[in-house]
Each structure stands twice: as C-alpha cells, then as structure tokens.
Write an enzyme that holds these catalytic residues in place. Structure first.
Site, PDB file in Angstrom:
ATOM      1  N   ASP A  26      -1.082   1.642  -3.800  1.00 54.69           N
ATOM      2  CA  ASP A  26      -2.225   0.632  -4.152  1.00 54.69           C
ATOM      3  C   ASP A  26      -3.793   0.609  -5.154  1.00 54.69           C
ATOM      4  O   ASP A  26      -4.397   0.016  -5.172  1.00 54.69           O
ATOM      5  CB  ASP A  26      -2.389  -0.822  -3.951  1.00 54.69           C
ATOM      6  CG  ASP A  26      -2.947  -0.768  -2.112  1.00 54.69           C
ATOM      7  OD1 ASP A  26      -2.940   0.431  -1.440  1.00 54.69           O
ATOM      8  OD2 ASP A  26      -3.393  -1.233  -1.780  1.00 54.69           O
ATOM      9  N   ASP A  59      -7.081   2.232  -3.482  1.00 55.71           N
ATOM     10  CA  ASP A  59      -7.822   1.317  -3.598  1.00 55.71           C
ATOM     11  C   ASP A  59      -7.857   2.607  -2.127  1.00 55.71           C
ATOM     12  O   ASP A  59      -8.978   2.286  -1.764  1.00 55.71           O
ATOM     13  CB  ASP A  59      -7.045   0.062  -2.735  1.00 55.71           C
ATOM     14  CG  ASP A  59      -7.062   0.176  -0.978  1.00 55.71           C
ATOM     15  OD1 ASP A  59      -6.151   1.361  -1.156  1.00 55.71           O
ATOM     16  OD2 ASP A  59      -6.714  -0.781  -0.132  1.00 55.71           O
ATOM     17  N   ASP A  91      -3.913   6.257  -3.004  1.00 59.99           N
ATOM     18  CA  ASP A  91      -2.075   5.569  -2.611  1.00 59.99           C
ATOM     19  C   ASP A  91      -1.811   5.021  -3.674  1.00 59.99           C
ATOM     20  O   ASP A  91      -1.822   4.845  -4.613  1.00 59.99           O
ATOM     21  CB  ASP A  91      -2.317   5.159  -0.748  1.00 59.99           C
ATOM     22  CG  ASP A  91      -3.561   3.358  -1.414  1.00 59.99           C
ATOM     23  OD1 ASP A  91      -3.879   3.724  -2.178  1.00 59.99           O
ATOM     24  OD2 ASP A  91      -3.195   3.490  -0.160  1.00 59.99           O
ATOM     25  N   SER A 113       0.769  -1.236  -0.015  1.00 59.29           N
ATOM     26  CA  SER A 113      -0.040   0.198   0.300  1.00 59.29           C
ATOM     27  C   SER A 113       0.925   1.236   0.280  1.00 59.29           C
ATOM     28  O   SER A 113       1.731   1.713  -0.309  1.00 59.29           O
ATOM     29  CB  SER A 113      -0.777  -0.038   1.303  1.00 59.29           C
ATOM     30  OG  SER A 113      -1.726   0.959   1.216  1.00 59.29           O
TER      31      SER A 113
END
Length: 461
Positions: free
Chosen positions: A248, A250, A246, A98
C-alpha cells in the site's frame, strides 16, 4: 457464528477474503464506522487487490445508508488516503492488507485529519457493533435507520497529494540521481510516477504494474528475500539509491549504492536531523522526535546530539500517532520503515521519508553509504520470529534468566525489554499469530550474535 476478534486487530481490520469477510460484512463495517464516529461525511480509497474495489464500494454503501456522504478517491496508497482525510478534513477508510498475500484484505480507519482509529479509540466499539449484527446462521443484518441516504461522489487526489509532499521537501537544487524503484506491483507504481515527475531523477522502474496477485514477489520489503531483485538492479545499473515500497506504499525501504540495505533506524536518524534543523530554522528549539522501542539506540543519541528530545513508545501506528499528538512531536520513526510527520497530519508516509533521503543525498557529493554511516552505530539482529505455543511462559523464562543480572534494566512498555550497558533485546508476542518476535542490538556483531543465540535457545528450547 464468526468471531470478529479474529478479523479486527489492534489497529486495523485484516483477514482472508471471502473466508473471513466479504462485501456484506464490509457494508456492515461502513454503517458501524459512521454510527460510532458520528461522521456525516467520509472519504474511502483502496489498493490494487482484486477484492478491494468491491469491498470498498460495499463499505461506502453501508456508510451512505447511515446518512454519510462518501467521497471515493479510488486507487490510492494508504498515505494518499491520509492526505485526503487531512486535506478534506474527513474521517477515512483505506482498503488494503498492506504487505499480506493476495488472498488477504483489510481496512485502515482514521478520523478526520488522519487521526488514528485503534482498539482503544473506536475500533473495539465498531467491532462489537458489527458483531451484534451477525446472526446465528452467520448472515449479517444491519438494522435500517430513518435517515436520508448519503451521496457517493468520486474525486482524484493524486496530484494534490504529490504537490503537498513536494511542498515539504526542497528538491530544487539536488544533483541528478539514478534511482531504482521496486513498487512490488503495489501502489508505489501508482504514486511514484506522479510524485517524481519533473525532478532530476533517472528512475529505473521495477514491477510498477498494479497487480494484487503479486506475481514477482511479496510486497513486503521487511523480508530480506523481497529486496534481492532491487539490490541486484542497483548494482546492475549503477544506481545511487534503491527504494522499495510495500503493497500500500506507506512504507519505504532504502538500498545504498552498493546494493546494501540501509536500516530504517538509520533513515529515522537521518530524517530526524533534517526535521530538527527545519524546526530550529522556524524558531522551534528542543523539538520532540518519537521512536518505537525497537529502533536502534542510535536514534535517541542522534536526536540528543542535534538538540532534540527523543520519546520512546510502543510499536504500532496508532500508538505512535497518539504520542505525537500528546507531545506535538515533529517526526516519528519505526523499525518497520513507518515514518510519521507532523506536517502530514502526524500520519505515516514512506514517500515523504524517501523525498528527505533523496534531498539529503542529492544535496552533497558523497555516496549514500557514506552519508548514512554516522547513523549506523550498533549491530542489530533484525526481527526474528519463533513459533511458540506458550508465549507467556517462554517470556517468563527469558526474564528469569536475564532480568536478575547485575546492572540491567527491565521494562514492559511493549513486551519484555532488557538492557545492559552495551546491549539490549526486546521480546514481543504477536497479536495475531503464535509467535514471539525477538530484536537484539549490541555494540558489536560478536556480542549481538552471542546474545541473540542465547535468548533464542531459551525461546525455542
């Protein structure tokens, strides 16, 4: 021998590569995932970190050795992996850390239909199984099993992911908008061009090059310093809105036309209103909206005003998803800019939240700051971290000071939450670091600052 409790957290795997884990351990996690879940087929994806392709492939090999067929979707955002898990009806594994720095990597696991795998829903069992395969010399030996190995195949899901999202939000009639997007060298640079293609959006891209070393800034929009470039760009080009993803992709953070951040609580309230209206149009009255206990009081107020039922829950995606399943909630939001949708297999997708904001903004003539003003009713501190050796002791001191005040309520759903008539604060211990996290909200800035400073004086005293 390494202790996997340092690597396997409450709802994912996260650690430094190769110090804490490597391909051998990832292969073991793949085998254990299949053994614990009983999966005969899985889907695996990864982000742009340098270590992600090899870790992802090792996991796939470990799963295949246990007899599971593996669909590899390659580079993807975490919500794209959830889409694949839902659409293909397969358990999934996403390789990402992440927003963490480049040396980290991790795994987010889900059962078929993007159902969460957390500590109490299989992750602890996976950890214990892998731990049993670690030898005294710290090598890893996965016991062989007499099964036919699974087959590894590749599939591209990006177009399907984009089409699914665009089918959930009507953007056909919005006015043209100028949108500055900071992908942070993360997976937003992969998903945004496809999802936004053909929409009446003048996109100003920032840091779309996929680079897991994060050469421009950390891909963590929760930290204000990582929004500075986007704020400046919005002002420079006269954008109607700024979006920051961010690592990743999501999570999505929103900047208004003045270059000011819009709180995730305000976005939660805005999207909740839209989803409640859509539910009513489909004959569903008094639909449920989930919010974690650190979101603003604005959220349950707005939900009630628009005929919905607000349900408060713990922080963390596995807890939110579980509560959504139990209540059949249509939407959920967190202070950290995670947004969950029933129509997206109850999974979190910052992209879908961004499309809702674009639809709301483009469906009227006003500015974003004017649109969101109704959803920004209180003064909030944001999350403040303090390094504390004795977390329990300091929390007890705070409780002793404020818990006995007249007219206050105290609960321990997640950490310590104490609320008065026009204020509240939450103090939570980090799962992974010697930190106490403080969030404060009050009716005005002066009251919030007074309460914030008083609690911090105890915590840091």
């Amino acid at each position: 021998m390494r202790d996997l409790k340092q690597l396997v957290k409450a709802y994912d795997v996260r650690g430094v590569v190769p110090d804490q884990w490597d391909e051998n351990l990832s292969r073991a996690f793949g085998a254990a995932f299949v053994q614990v879940t009983g999966a005969t087929a899985i889907v695996v994806g990864h982000d742009m970190r340098p270590s992600s392709p090899s870790l992802s492939r090792a996991f796939a090999e470990g799963a295949a050795a246990r007899g599971a067929d593996v669909t590899e979707i390659g580079l993807c955002s975490t919500d794209q992996l959830y889409y694949a898990s839902g659409k293909l009806d397969l358990p999934g594994a996403m390789f990402t850390a992440s927003h963490n720095p480049a040396q980290y990597n991790g795994i987010k696991l889900c059962r078929k239909g993007a159902a969460p795998v957390g500590e109490n829903t299989g992750l602890a069992d996976i950890r214990e199984l892998v731990q049993s395969w670690i030898n005294e010399d710290d090598t890893v030996t996965v016991p062989a099993v007499d099964v036919k190995p699974g087959v590894l195949t590749q599939q591209d899901t990006l177009r399907g992911y984009a089409d699914h999202l665009l089918g959930l939000v009507d953007l056909s009639a919005i006015r043209p908008l100028k949108v500055a997007v900071d992908a942070g060298n993360g997976m937003g640079g992969h998903t945004v061009p496809t999802v936004f293609a053909g929409l009446p959006l003048d996109v100003v891209p920032m840091y779309f090059e996929l680079d897991g070393t994060f050469p421009n800034h950390e891909a963590n929009p929760l930290d204000p310093k990582n929004l500075v470039d986007l704020q400046a760009k919005v002002r420079e080009v006269g954008a109607d809105i700024g979006l920051a993803f961010d690592g990743d992709a999501d999570r999505c953070f929103v900047i208004d036309e003045r270059g000011e951040p819009v709180s995730p609580s305000a976005i939660t309230a805005l999207v909740a209103v839209r989803e409640l209206a859509r539910a009513r149009a489909n004959g569903e009255e008094n639909a449920t909206i989930i919010h974690n206990l650190i979101t603003s009081w604005t959220v349950p107020e707005v939900v009630a005003e628009h005929g919905g039922k607000a349900v408060r829950t713990r922080v963390g995606h596995s807890f939110i998803k579980q509560e959504m399943a139990e209540t059949d909630a249509i939407f959920g939001g967190e202070h950290s800019a995670h947004y969950y949708f029933r129509d997206f297999w109850r999974a979190d997708t910052g992209m879908l939240a961004a499309l809702h904001v674009l639809a709301a903004l483009g469906g009227q003539d006003g500015t974003l700051s004017a649109l969101t003003a109704e959803y920004d009713r209180y003064a909030a501190s944001g999350e403040i971290n303090s390094e504390v050796a004795d977390q329990a002791g300091k929390t007890a001191e705070v409780r002793a000071t404020y818990g006995s005040l007249e007219g206050v309520s105290v609960d321990e759903l997640d950490g310590l939450t104490i609320a008065g008539a026009d204020w509240w604060f939450n103090l939570r211990a980090s799962n992974t670091e010697p930190l106490l996290r403080l969030n404060v909200e009050a009716k005005d800035q002066a009251k919030m600052a007074e309460l914030r400073d008083a609690v911090l004086a105890i915590v840091r005293g």
